[in-house]
Write a protein that holds these residues in place. Structure first.
Motif, PDB file in Angstrom:
ATOM      1  N   TRP A  35      28.337  -0.267  70.405  1.00 29.11           N
ATOM      2  CA  TRP A  35      28.612   0.325  69.106  1.00 29.11           C
ATOM      3  C   TRP A  35      27.455   1.180  68.591  1.00 29.11           C
ATOM      4  O   TRP A  35      27.637   2.360  68.283  1.00 29.11           O
ATOM      5  CB  TRP A  35      28.964  -0.773  68.106  1.00 29.11           C
ATOM      6  N   GLN A  36      26.278   0.592  68.500  1.00 28.01           N
ATOM      7  CA  GLN A  36      25.146   1.325  67.949  1.00 28.01           C
ATOM      8  C   GLN A  36      24.702   2.490  68.837  1.00 28.01           C
ATOM      9  O   GLN A  36      24.486   3.604  68.331  1.00 28.01           O
ATOM     10  CB  GLN A  36      23.966   0.389  67.679  1.00 28.01           C
ATOM     11  N   GLU A  40      24.937   6.527  67.551  1.00 26.03           N
ATOM     12  CA  GLU A  40      23.791   7.424  67.449  1.00 26.03           C
ATOM     13  C   GLU A  40      24.141   8.837  67.906  1.00 26.03           C
ATOM     14  O   GLU A  40      23.394   9.780  67.613  1.00 26.03           O
ATOM     15  CB  GLU A  40      22.632   6.877  68.284  1.00 26.03           C
TER      16      GLU A  40
END
Length: 271
Positions: A35-36, A40
């Motif tokens: 997810w992260q 980004e």
């Protein structure tokens, strides 16, 4: 809301929209390791589909892959998304195939599509015993008696031998399933397996004829849709773009998220 049903969704990041579509029997949590890193670079969007995770799980509902595709399109419309990329897994692969077929038949909105392990071809899908039992006339009883122990046993057989789920991951999967009494609808959700042969030719034709860039990233050790599925994909799809992850099972985004991320970003960088 989708009709009278409340659905949970999440979004993060900015840039080109990337729709993540989860599999059976879990939910959008499946993407949490990616997810992260993805947020980004992209505007990442994911929901728990109807009957899954933290979304509504109506009893007696006639769940269908086509309705789940409707839900994805409604979510994108709600968020004002006109063009988007897709990264899908398992059950979500079939929903993505329907989106691809609709894209080819109507206004072109898809920018790319990447599949993780899933039943892209009914003839190569090898269901586990739990799935077979849920499809049987006693499926409703199997769902009622489903337990974390049985889930863990099934997952141990479909994960890679060296990438078994941790107790914390199993707890998370179990939470997704039992929220809103999910075991009571599992025998209804599993009917997607009967839908796949019905739509097979249209979906395969869409993959064969689309101009949308496609890639498959697949855990080779998956007994359900591993290396044997990729072999069939290479037979049917011209210039097939495929990546096999040796020793990885059915949940590559959980078992080997770094590898999935690297190969997905490589795919996107080439577009």
């Amino acid at each position: 809301m989708f009709g009278e049903h409340r659905l949970r969704y999440w979004e993060a990041g900015s840039g080109e929209p990337l729709l993540l579509i989860h599999g059976f029997p879990s939910g959008a949590w499946d993407w949490h390791y990616l997810w992260q890193p993805l947020a980004e670079r992209y505007r990442v969007i994911a929901c728990d589909m109807l009957g899954f995770g933290f979304s509504a799980k109506p009893r007696g509902h006639a769940y269908s892959l086509l309705e789940q595709a409707d839900i994805q399109q409604a979510l994108l419309s709600h968020l004002g998304v006109e063009q988007y990329h897709v990264l899908a897994h398992d059950y979500g692969d079939s929903v993505a195939q329907e989106l691809l077929a609709r894209d080819r038949e109507g206004e072109s909105r898809l920018l790319s599509m990447c599949f993780l392990n899933g039943g892209l071809f009914p003839e190569t899908h090898h269901p586990v015993l739990l799935q077979k039992l849920l499809m049987s006339p006693i499926g409703f009883l199997i769902g009622r008696r489903f337990s974390r122990e049985r889930m863990a046993g099934t997952f141990s057989r479909i994960f890679g031998p060296q990438t078994q789920p941790s107790e914390q991951e199993l707890d998370a999967f179990w939470t997704l399933i039992i929220t809103h009494n999910g075991p009571a609808v599992m025998h209804r959700l599993i009917r997607y397996m009967a839908e796949r042969p019905v739509h097979r030719d249209r979906w395969v034709s869409a993959m064969q004829q689309t101009a949308v860039p496609l890639r498959v990233i697949d855990g080779a050790a998956d007994p359900i849709s591993g290396a044997h599925m990729v072999e069939r994909y290479r037979q049917l799809i011209a210039n097939a773009d495929t990546v096999l992850l040796e020793g990885i099972g059915h949940y590559p985004q959980v078992e080997a998220p770094e590898q999935v991320l690297r190969h997905y970003l490589d795919f996107r960088d080439r577009l």
